[in-house]
Write a protein that holds these residues in place. Sequence first.
Motif, PDB file in Angstrom:
ATOM      1  N   MET A 259       5.800 -10.255   6.944  1.00  0.00           N
ATOM      2  CA  MET A 259       4.746  -9.742   6.082  1.00  0.00           C
ATOM      3  C   MET A 259       5.236  -8.472   5.393  1.00  0.00           C
ATOM      4  O   MET A 259       5.902  -7.642   6.005  1.00  0.00           O
ATOM      5  N   ILE A 260       4.879  -8.333   4.153  1.00  0.00           N
ATOM      6  CA  ILE A 260       5.235  -7.148   3.364  1.00  0.00           C
ATOM      7  C   ILE A 260       3.945  -6.462   2.935  1.00  0.00           C
ATOM      8  O   ILE A 260       3.027  -7.110   2.421  1.00  0.00           O
ATOM      9  N   ARG A 261       3.893  -5.147   3.146  1.00  0.00           N
ATOM     10  CA  ARG A 261       2.750  -4.349   2.696  1.00  0.00           C
ATOM     11  C   ARG A 261       3.256  -3.279   1.740  1.00  0.00           C
ATOM     12  O   ARG A 261       4.178  -2.528   2.077  1.00  0.00           O
ATOM     13  N   ARG A 262       2.674  -3.230   0.565  1.00  0.00           N
ATOM     14  CA  ARG A 262       3.080  -2.254  -0.443  1.00  0.00           C
ATOM     15  C   ARG A 262       2.061  -1.120  -0.523  1.00  0.00           C
ATOM     16  O   ARG A 262       0.863  -1.371  -0.545  1.00  0.00           O
ATOM     17  N   ILE A 263       2.571   0.099  -0.592  1.00  0.00           N
ATOM     18  CA  ILE A 263       1.735   1.288  -0.699  1.00  0.00           C
ATOM     19  C   ILE A 263       2.019   1.929  -2.046  1.00  0.00           C
ATOM     20  O   ILE A 263       3.155   2.311  -2.328  1.00  0.00           O
ATOM     21  N   SER A 264       0.991   2.030  -2.860  1.00  0.00           N
ATOM     22  CA  SER A 264       1.149   2.612  -4.194  1.00  0.00           C
ATOM     23  C   SER A 264       0.204   3.788  -4.353  1.00  0.00           C
ATOM     24  O   SER A 264      -0.939   3.734  -3.904  1.00  0.00           O
ATOM     25  N   PHE A 265       0.693   4.843  -4.990  1.00  0.00           N
ATOM     26  CA  PHE A 265      -0.139   6.010  -5.255  1.00  0.00           C
ATOM     27  C   PHE A 265      -0.561   6.095  -6.717  1.00  0.00           C
ATOM     28  O   PHE A 265      -1.226   7.022  -7.124  1.00  0.00           O
ATOM     29  N   GLY A 266      -0.122   5.128  -7.547  1.00  0.00           N
ATOM     30  CA  GLY A 266      -0.525   5.105  -8.947  1.00  0.00           C
ATOM     31  C   GLY A 266       0.155   6.146  -9.818  1.00  0.00           C
ATOM     32  O   GLY A 266      -0.358   6.499 -10.877  1.00  0.00           O
ATOM     33  N   GLY A 267       1.311   6.626  -9.417  1.00  0.00           N
ATOM     34  CA  GLY A 267       2.028   7.629 -10.207  1.00  0.00           C
ATOM     35  C   GLY A 267       2.563   7.065 -11.514  1.00  0.00           C
ATOM     36  O   GLY A 267       2.708   5.847 -11.674  1.00  0.00           O
ATOM     37  N   ASP A 268       2.841   7.950 -12.461  1.00  0.00           N
ATOM     38  CA  ASP A 268       3.344   7.541 -13.780  1.00  0.00           C
ATOM     39  C   ASP A 268       4.595   6.689 -13.683  1.00  0.00           C
ATOM     40  O   ASP A 268       4.707   5.663 -14.339  1.00  0.00           O
ATOM     41  N   PHE A 269       5.555   7.122 -12.873  1.00  0.00           N
ATOM     42  CA  PHE A 269       6.811   6.381 -12.783  1.00  0.00           C
ATOM     43  C   PHE A 269       6.610   5.021 -12.112  1.00  0.00           C
ATOM     44  O   PHE A 269       7.292   4.062 -12.439  1.00  0.00           O
ATOM     45  N   GLU A 270       5.670   4.926 -11.175  1.00  0.00           N
ATOM     46  CA  GLU A 270       5.408   3.644 -10.525  1.00  0.00           C
ATOM     47  C   GLU A 270       5.065   2.582 -11.561  1.00  0.00           C
ATOM     48  O   GLU A 270       5.594   1.476 -11.529  1.00  0.00           O
ATOM     49  N   ALA A 271       4.175   2.917 -12.469  1.00  0.00           N
ATOM     50  CA  ALA A 271       3.747   1.962 -13.492  1.00  0.00           C
ATOM     51  C   ALA A 271       4.845   1.711 -14.529  1.00  0.00           C
ATOM     52  O   ALA A 271       5.098   0.566 -14.917  1.00  0.00           O
ATOM     53  N   LYS A 272       5.500   2.769 -14.969  1.00  0.00           N
ATOM     54  CA  LYS A 272       6.526   2.638 -16.019  1.00  0.00           C
ATOM     55  C   LYS A 272       7.743   1.856 -15.550  1.00  0.00           C
ATOM     56  O   LYS A 272       8.319   1.077 -16.299  1.00  0.00           O
TER      57      LYS A 272
ATOM     58  N   GLY B 188       8.008   0.114 -12.426  1.00  0.00           N
ATOM     59  CA  GLY B 188       7.686  -1.084 -11.668  1.00  0.00           C
ATOM     60  C   GLY B 188       8.131  -1.008 -10.221  1.00  0.00           C
ATOM     61  O   GLY B 188       8.923  -1.813  -9.761  1.00  0.00           O
ATOM     62  N   TYR B 189       7.644  -0.020  -9.492  1.00  0.00           N
ATOM     63  CA  TYR B 189       7.933   0.111  -8.066  1.00  0.00           C
ATOM     64  C   TYR B 189       6.705   0.700  -7.390  1.00  0.00           C
ATOM     65  O   TYR B 189       5.746   1.094  -8.062  1.00  0.00           O
ATOM     66  N   CYS B 190       6.721   0.759  -6.074  1.00  0.00           N
ATOM     67  CA  CYS B 190       5.645   1.408  -5.341  1.00  0.00           C
ATOM     68  C   CYS B 190       6.226   2.510  -4.460  1.00  0.00           C
ATOM     69  O   CYS B 190       7.425   2.576  -4.232  1.00  0.00           O
ATOM     70  N   ARG B 191       5.364   3.382  -4.008  1.00  0.00           N
ATOM     71  CA  ARG B 191       5.802   4.550  -3.228  1.00  0.00           C
ATOM     72  C   ARG B 191       6.494   4.137  -1.937  1.00  0.00           C
ATOM     73  O   ARG B 191       7.477   4.741  -1.526  1.00  0.00           O
ATOM     74  N   ALA B 192       5.958   3.106  -1.282  1.00  0.00           N
ATOM     75  CA  ALA B 192       6.547   2.674  -0.015  1.00  0.00           C
ATOM     76  C   ALA B 192       6.296   1.188   0.204  1.00  0.00           C
ATOM     77  O   ALA B 192       5.333   0.633  -0.315  1.00  0.00           O
ATOM     78  N   VAL B 193       7.169   0.592   1.000  1.00  0.00           N
ATOM     79  CA  VAL B 193       7.022  -0.803   1.397  1.00  0.00           C
ATOM     80  C   VAL B 193       7.201  -0.866   2.913  1.00  0.00           C
ATOM     81  O   VAL B 193       8.169  -0.334   3.451  1.00  0.00           O
TER      82      VAL B 193
ATOM     83  N   PHE C  86      10.071  -1.614   9.362  1.00  0.00           N
ATOM     84  CA  PHE C  86      10.376  -0.310   8.785  1.00  0.00           C
ATOM     85  C   PHE C  86       9.411   0.041   7.655  1.00  0.00           C
ATOM     86  O   PHE C  86       8.830  -0.835   7.026  1.00  0.00           O
ATOM     87  N   VAL C  87       9.293   1.342   7.407  1.00  0.00           N
ATOM     88  CA  VAL C  87       8.613   1.855   6.219  1.00  0.00           C
ATOM     89  C   VAL C  87       9.716   2.395   5.320  1.00  0.00           C
ATOM     90  O   VAL C  87      10.432   3.326   5.705  1.00  0.00           O
ATOM     91  N   HIS C  88       9.873   1.806   4.156  1.00  0.00           N
ATOM     92  CA  HIS C  88      10.880   2.232   3.184  1.00  0.00           C
ATOM     93  C   HIS C  88      10.158   3.046   2.109  1.00  0.00           C
ATOM     94  O   HIS C  88       9.374   2.487   1.342  1.00  0.00           O
TER      95      HIS C  88
ATOM     96  N   ILE D 253       5.782  12.114   0.688  1.00  0.00           N
ATOM     97  CA  ILE D 253       6.379  11.183   1.654  1.00  0.00           C
ATOM     98  C   ILE D 253       5.525  11.129   2.920  1.00  0.00           C
ATOM     99  O   ILE D 253       5.273  10.047   3.464  1.00  0.00           O
ATOM    100  N   GLY D 254       5.063  12.274   3.391  1.00  0.00           N
ATOM    101  CA  GLY D 254       4.215  12.324   4.576  1.00  0.00           C
ATOM    102  C   GLY D 254       2.933  11.526   4.400  1.00  0.00           C
ATOM    103  O   GLY D 254       2.488  10.833   5.319  1.00  0.00           O
ATOM    104  N   LYS D 255       2.342  11.597   3.217  1.00  0.00           N
ATOM    105  CA  LYS D 255       1.128  10.822   2.931  1.00  0.00           C
ATOM    106  C   LYS D 255       1.424   9.327   2.953  1.00  0.00           C
ATOM    107  O   LYS D 255       0.621   8.532   3.465  1.00  0.00           O
ATOM    108  N   ALA D 256       2.554   8.931   2.397  1.00  0.00           N
ATOM    109  CA  ALA D 256       2.933   7.511   2.404  1.00  0.00           C
ATOM    110  C   ALA D 256       3.165   7.035   3.836  1.00  0.00           C
ATOM    111  O   ALA D 256       2.713   5.947   4.224  1.00  0.00           O
ATOM    112  N   LEU D 257       3.858   7.844   4.631  1.00  0.00           N
ATOM    113  CA  LEU D 257       4.090   7.478   6.028  1.00  0.00           C
ATOM    114  C   LEU D 257       2.775   7.359   6.788  1.00  0.00           C
ATOM    115  O   LEU D 257       2.576   6.408   7.564  1.00  0.00           O
ATOM    116  N   ALA D 258       1.864   8.305   6.579  1.00  0.00           N
ATOM    117  CA  ALA D 258       0.569   8.266   7.263  1.00  0.00           C
ATOM    118  C   ALA D 258      -0.206   7.011   6.873  1.00  0.00           C
ATOM    119  O   ALA D 258      -0.804   6.355   7.738  1.00  0.00           O
ATOM    120  N   GLU D 259      -0.183   6.666   5.596  1.00  0.00           N
ATOM    121  CA  GLU D 259      -0.885   5.457   5.154  1.00  0.00           C
ATOM    122  C   GLU D 259      -0.283   4.208   5.800  1.00  0.00           C
ATOM    123  O   GLU D 259      -0.978   3.233   6.052  1.00  0.00           O
TER     124      GLU D 259
END
Length: 120
Positions: free
Chosen positions: A1-14, A16-21, A26-28, A50-56
């Motif tokens: 299973m893959i879970r994607r964590i996105s914070f909606g940042g400008d670069f994420e949308a431009k 095409g990536y997410c903050r963490a997977v 593992f959490v990448h 990064i800490g917020k992504a890890l906590a999520e």
Amino acid sequence: MIRRISFGGDFEAKIGYCRAVVAGGFVHVAGTVGQGDDVVSQCRSALDTIGKALAEAGSGFEHAVRVNYYLPDAAEFEPCWPVLSEVFKGNPPAATMVECGLIDPKYRIEIELTALAPKA
């Protein structure tokens, strides 16, 4: 299973990536830059994100196994050491620092991290 964590940042949308997977135990966390006028404030800001992504993801810095630091000027890395030592405390991950160009000259450090994911 893959879970994607996105914070909606400008670069994420431009780009095409997410903050963490979260995948394969593992959490990448993607390369993360921070805001601020100097490398130390940018380092702290990036670590906050990064800490917020890890906590999520249900993880934390104490579960970090690998961290990569990217800086356009290697001489600016040493001022960040006390911040990094404080964040990782008694649980230091394997680490690498690379001198390279970043996406925008205003950024002085980018941090990429891999941590253990919580057991489902």
